[in-house]
Design a protein around this motif. Structure first.
Motif, PDB file in Angstrom:
ATOM      1  N   LYS A 168      -8.378   5.728   6.012  1.00  0.00           N
ATOM      2  CA  LYS A 168      -9.542   4.957   5.589  1.00  0.00           C
ATOM      3  C   LYS A 168      -9.468   3.523   6.101  1.00  0.00           C
ATOM      4  O   LYS A 168     -10.494   2.881   6.361  1.00  0.00           O
ATOM      5  CB  LYS A 168      -9.631   4.970   4.060  1.00  0.00           C
ATOM      6  CG  LYS A 168     -10.873   4.301   3.496  1.00  0.00           C
ATOM      7  CD  LYS A 168     -10.906   4.420   1.987  1.00  0.00           C
ATOM      8  CE  LYS A 168     -12.137   3.734   1.402  1.00  0.00           C
ATOM      9  NZ  LYS A 168     -12.160   3.857  -0.085  1.00  0.00           N
ATOM     10  N   ARG A 169      -8.233   3.048   6.286  1.00  0.00           N
ATOM     11  CA  ARG A 169      -8.018   1.672   6.750  1.00  0.00           C
ATOM     12  C   ARG A 169      -7.775   1.586   8.250  1.00  0.00           C
ATOM     13  O   ARG A 169      -7.304   0.566   8.749  1.00  0.00           O
ATOM     14  CB  ARG A 169      -6.870   1.049   5.963  1.00  0.00           C
ATOM     15  CG  ARG A 169      -7.240   0.780   4.499  1.00  0.00           C
ATOM     16  CD  ARG A 169      -6.016   0.561   3.635  1.00  0.00           C
ATOM     17  NE  ARG A 169      -6.383   0.185   2.270  1.00  0.00           N
ATOM     18  CZ  ARG A 169      -6.757   1.056   1.337  1.00  0.00           C
ATOM     19  NH1 ARG A 169      -6.822   2.357   1.621  1.00  0.00           N
ATOM     20  NH2 ARG A 169      -7.063   0.643   0.115  1.00  0.00           N
ATOM     21  N   LEU A 191       0.827  -1.202   0.000  1.00  0.00           N
ATOM     22  CA  LEU A 191       0.000   0.000   0.000  1.00  0.00           C
ATOM     23  C   LEU A 191       0.865   1.257   0.000  1.00  0.00           C
ATOM     24  O   LEU A 191       0.661   2.165  -0.819  1.00  0.00           O
ATOM     25  CB  LEU A 191      -0.921   0.012   1.222  1.00  0.00           C
ATOM     26  CG  LEU A 191      -1.773   1.281   1.380  1.00  0.00           C
ATOM     27  CD1 LEU A 191      -2.754   1.426   0.231  1.00  0.00           C
ATOM     28  CD2 LEU A 191      -2.500   1.296   2.710  1.00  0.00           C
ATOM     29  N   LYS A 206      -4.711   9.789   3.407  1.00  0.00           N
ATOM     30  CA  LYS A 206      -6.140   9.486   3.304  1.00  0.00           C
ATOM     31  C   LYS A 206      -6.378   7.985   3.213  1.00  0.00           C
ATOM     32  O   LYS A 206      -7.302   7.447   3.833  1.00  0.00           O
ATOM     33  CB  LYS A 206      -6.741  10.192   2.087  1.00  0.00           C
ATOM     34  CG  LYS A 206      -6.852  11.708   2.235  1.00  0.00           C
ATOM     35  CD  LYS A 206      -7.458  12.333   0.987  1.00  0.00           C
ATOM     36  CE  LYS A 206      -7.628  13.844   1.141  1.00  0.00           C
ATOM     37  NZ  LYS A 206      -8.184  14.464  -0.093  1.00  0.00           N
ATOM     38  N   ALA A 207      -5.534   7.297   2.450  1.00  0.00           N
ATOM     39  CA  ALA A 207      -5.702   5.854   2.267  1.00  0.00           C
ATOM     40  C   ALA A 207      -5.485   5.107   3.582  1.00  0.00           C
ATOM     41  O   ALA A 207      -6.219   4.158   3.894  1.00  0.00           O
ATOM     42  CB  ALA A 207      -4.734   5.353   1.197  1.00  0.00           C
ATOM     43  N   ALA A 230      -2.472  11.755  -0.418  1.00  0.00           N
ATOM     44  CA  ALA A 230      -3.267  10.602  -0.825  1.00  0.00           C
ATOM     45  C   ALA A 230      -2.967   9.390   0.055  1.00  0.00           C
ATOM     46  O   ALA A 230      -3.884   8.644   0.433  1.00  0.00           O
ATOM     47  CB  ALA A 230      -2.983  10.263  -2.291  1.00  0.00           C
ATOM     48  N   LEU A 231      -1.699   9.191   0.400  1.00  0.00           N
ATOM     49  CA  LEU A 231      -1.324   8.088   1.282  1.00  0.00           C
ATOM     50  C   LEU A 231      -1.950   8.260   2.661  1.00  0.00           C
ATOM     51  O   LEU A 231      -2.461   7.298   3.253  1.00  0.00           O
ATOM     52  CB  LEU A 231       0.197   8.006   1.406  1.00  0.00           C
ATOM     53  CG  LEU A 231       0.748   6.992   2.420  1.00  0.00           C
ATOM     54  CD1 LEU A 231       0.269   5.583   2.096  1.00  0.00           C
ATOM     55  CD2 LEU A 231       2.284   7.063   2.449  1.00  0.00           C
TER      56      LEU A 231
END
Length: 227
Positions: A187-188, A153, A183-184, A180-181
């Motif tokens: 989210k997890r 990821l 946010k990703a 972006a990382l």
């Protein structure tokens, strides 16, 4: 009667020389790097403290692609927030001992007794929110294995190009990819993973190369070319 001119006084000579020097074309300003006694160029933050110099020369910016290694870096970057990296680096071995060498499976099972133990451990940064974040992120790392894993990821956000800073002022502290990382990961279920912290992680693990172009470490990671 012909006048004779007296020789210029010393002060006048100095002023004239200074004016001529000022009129000369200026040479390009030196890069914002410090040349050490060994003749190697480093950024100012890695040029004095022996611990930081060794870390910079041997580890910072080299690729980290394994789960445990990235979980450790993610955790230490979170603990570093608001502090100096030198402080964290000096406590690194203590952090490793306190957090089971950053084994996500073990840390994910930490309970109240472990939290109390960590809060009483003077060798590490005793910040409850950051300790809880590390445990939370360990559990999130374990869950992420079903979706390819933490390393896959994080590295999926490697940009197509890397900065080429000539001065410290030109080094970015965030990027579209670090945002972006961040946010990703959030989210997890990850926490303490803001865009600035993630950009620092990406720099430290070779995902981007923000070594100064004059640094002896520029382009040495095997991920990015020097130019």
């Amino acid at each position: 009667m012909k006048k004779t001119t007296s020789p210029p006084k010393p002060a006048a000579k100095k002023a004239h020389a200074a004016a001529r020097k000022a009129a000369r074309p200026k040479k390009p300003q030196p890069l914002d790097a410090v040349i050490g006694a060994d003749g190697l160029a480093r950024p100012p933050w890695a040029s004095v403290d022996p611990l930081l110099k060794h870390y910079y020369d041997t580890e910072w910016g080299m690729p980290v692609r394994d789960e445990r290694g990235l979980f450790e870096r993610l955790s230490l970057e979170a603990f570093q927030s608001g502090l100096s990296w030198a402080t964290i680096l000096r406590k690194r071995e203590a952090f490793r001992e306190a957090f089971a060498n950053f084994d996500p499976d073990v840390v994910a099972r930490f309970g109240e007794k472990d939290i109390e133990r960590l809060m009483n451990d003077e060798r590490i940064v005793r910040n409850r929110a950051k300790i809880l974040a590390t445990i939370t992120n360990a559990a999130a790392t374990v869950r992420l294995r079903d979706a390819g894993g933490l390393a896959a990821l994080i590295w999926s956000f490697q940009p197509h190009a890397t900065p080429a800073p000539r001065t410290i002022a030109e080094i970015p502290t965030t990027s579209a990819e670090s945002l972006a990382l961040s946010k990703a990961l959030r989210k997890r279920g990850f926490v303490f993973v803001g865009p600035t912290t993630m950009h620092a992680l990406m720099e430290a693990t070779g995902i981007v190369d923000t070594h100064l172009v004059d640094s002896h470490r520029r382009g040495t990671s095997g991920v990015w070319p020097r130019e």
